[in-house]
Design an enzyme around this catalytic site. Structure first.
Site, PDB file in Angstrom:
ATOM      1  N   GLU A  83      -6.217   6.794  -0.865  1.00 34.79           N
ATOM      2  CA  GLU A  83      -5.884   5.616  -0.024  1.00 34.79           C
ATOM      3  C   GLU A  83      -6.759   4.403  -0.448  1.00 34.79           C
ATOM      4  OE1 GLU A  83      -4.167   5.274   2.450  1.00 34.79           O
ATOM      5  OE2 GLU A  83      -3.620   7.408   2.700  1.00 34.79           O
TER       6      GLU A  83
ATOM      7  N   HIS B  24       0.794  -1.237   0.058  1.00 38.33           N
ATOM      8  CA  HIS B  24       0.239   0.232  -0.174  1.00 38.33           C
ATOM      9  C   HIS B  24       0.765   1.239  -0.013  1.00 38.33           C
ATOM     10  CE1 HIS B  24      -3.536   2.718   1.493  1.00 38.33           C
ATOM     11  NE2 HIS B  24      -2.467   3.277   2.141  1.00 38.33           N
ATOM     12  N   GLU B  25       1.857   1.351   0.895  1.00 37.49           N
ATOM     13  CA  GLU B  25       2.656   2.454   0.953  1.00 37.49           C
ATOM     14  C   GLU B  25       3.572   2.614  -0.573  1.00 37.49           C
ATOM     15  OE1 GLU B  25       2.219   4.625   3.203  1.00 37.49           O
ATOM     16  OE2 GLU B  25       0.880   3.366   4.314  1.00 37.49           O
TER      17      GLU B  25
ATOM     18  N   HIS C  24       1.823   4.488  -3.075  1.00 37.11           N
ATOM     19  CA  HIS C  24       1.729   5.947  -2.736  1.00 37.11           C
ATOM     20  C   HIS C  24       2.938   6.395  -3.560  1.00 37.11           C
ATOM     21  CE1 HIS C  24      -1.684   6.312  -0.411  1.00 37.11           C
ATOM     22  NE2 HIS C  24      -1.346   5.775   0.691  1.00 37.11           N
TER      23      HIS C  24
END
Length: 302
Positions: free
Chosen positions: A218, A144-145, A148
């Protein structure tokens, strides 16, 4: 604003929102600086120099400032072998450069990423997160990070949120300059009083723009991570576990972490109620789990 070529699932909706946000933020920036130049005519070189200097400094050093503020400490593979191993596997899977890896000494279970681009990015996990998650759950959070970073939305959020800080700083400069001359020129009074109002409007608009982008990014990162790892259930388990564990963290610690919610994987303090959700940096847990459930059905696996 397009994402670099990686195996993370692209998202045109995110790209269009980032472009629109940066355009509107830039427009607000021009309006703010232009208004201050009108008020502080005699101090225009100082206003331009301060605005430009702060913008450049924020762009080049924002990742270091954010990492330092959140207590990130860069670690070597020898110091954190499991964390580095997970990042190595995910970067190989995503075909992207490996970021710097850091750990923050905090019992609040969370993670975040910073950096202007893939080459100078940093991914950080808290000790509370490393202690609580299983390996597949941790990889879901790290994916997930990394999403980004790959989509560059973390850089856009940093630059976009900077306008509020700049508005306050430039307003103080203009007020100081205007009030200093106000005693000699009563005609400046109305203009000086108008500056805080303009600044408040600019700040409010920039705040809403960043919140709208933050919630969408997100969901995009959850989706990209689920498709990259092929295990949306692991990410869902991590979300559920982290949200449940937040209730056990002392409120004082959560409030200390709350200012950095926009960077975190999960908000330290979740918003409640209609207005709270409108101003929240993250979608609700239900929205995130529902999306991951649909991806699981799409992939045909638990």
């Amino acid at each position: 604003m397009a994402a670099a070529r990686t195996r993370f699932a692209p998202d045109r909706g995110l790209t269009s929102r980032m472009v629109a946000t940066m355009f509107l933020i830039g427009l607000l920036y021009v309006v703010l600086v232009g208004g201050l130049l009108v008020v502080a005519k005699g101090a225009w070189p100082l206003v331009v120099l301060l605005a430009g200097g702060m913008f450049v400094a924020q762009f080049w050093f924002s990742d270091r400032i954010a990492a330092y503020s959140m207590g990130a400490r860069e670690v070597t593979p020898e110091q954190a072998p499991e964390l580095h191993g997970a990042v190595d596997r995910l970067c190989a899977l995503a075909d992207m450069p490996k970021p710097r890896v850091a750990v923050a000494e905090s019992d609040v279970p969370n993670a975040f990423a910073t950096g202007r681009n893939q080459r100078n990015s940093l991914v950080c996990a808290t000790t509370g997160l490393l202690r609580r998650l299983e390996q597949d759950e941790l990889e879901g959070v790290l994916a997930h990070e990394l999403s980004h970073v790959a989509h560059r939305d973390v850089a856009v959020m940093t630059v976009a949120s900077f306008l509020g800080v700049l508005a306050g700083t430039l307003t103080r400069v203009a007020l100081w300059s205007g009030l200093a001359r106000g005693g000699r020129n009563s005609n400046l009074g109305p203009l000086v009083l108008l500056v805080p109002l303009v600044s408040a409007v600019v700040y409010a608009l920039s705040f809403l723009l960043t919140r709208l982008l933050s919630r969408y990014r997100e969901l995009t990162a959850d989706r990209a991570a689920a498709f990259l790892t092929g295990r949306p259930s692991a990410l869902a388990a991590a979300l559920t576990k982290i949200s449940g564990q937040m209730a056990r963290i002392p409120t004082r610690d959560l409030r200390q972490a709350e200012p950095f919610n926009a960077f975190y994987f999960a908000p330290a303090l979740a918003a409640r109620g209609g207005m709270g959700r409108l101003l929240s940096t993250h979608p609700t847990l239900e929205q995130r789990l529902d999306q991951l459930s649909r991806i699981s059905a799409q992939l045909g696996r638990p």
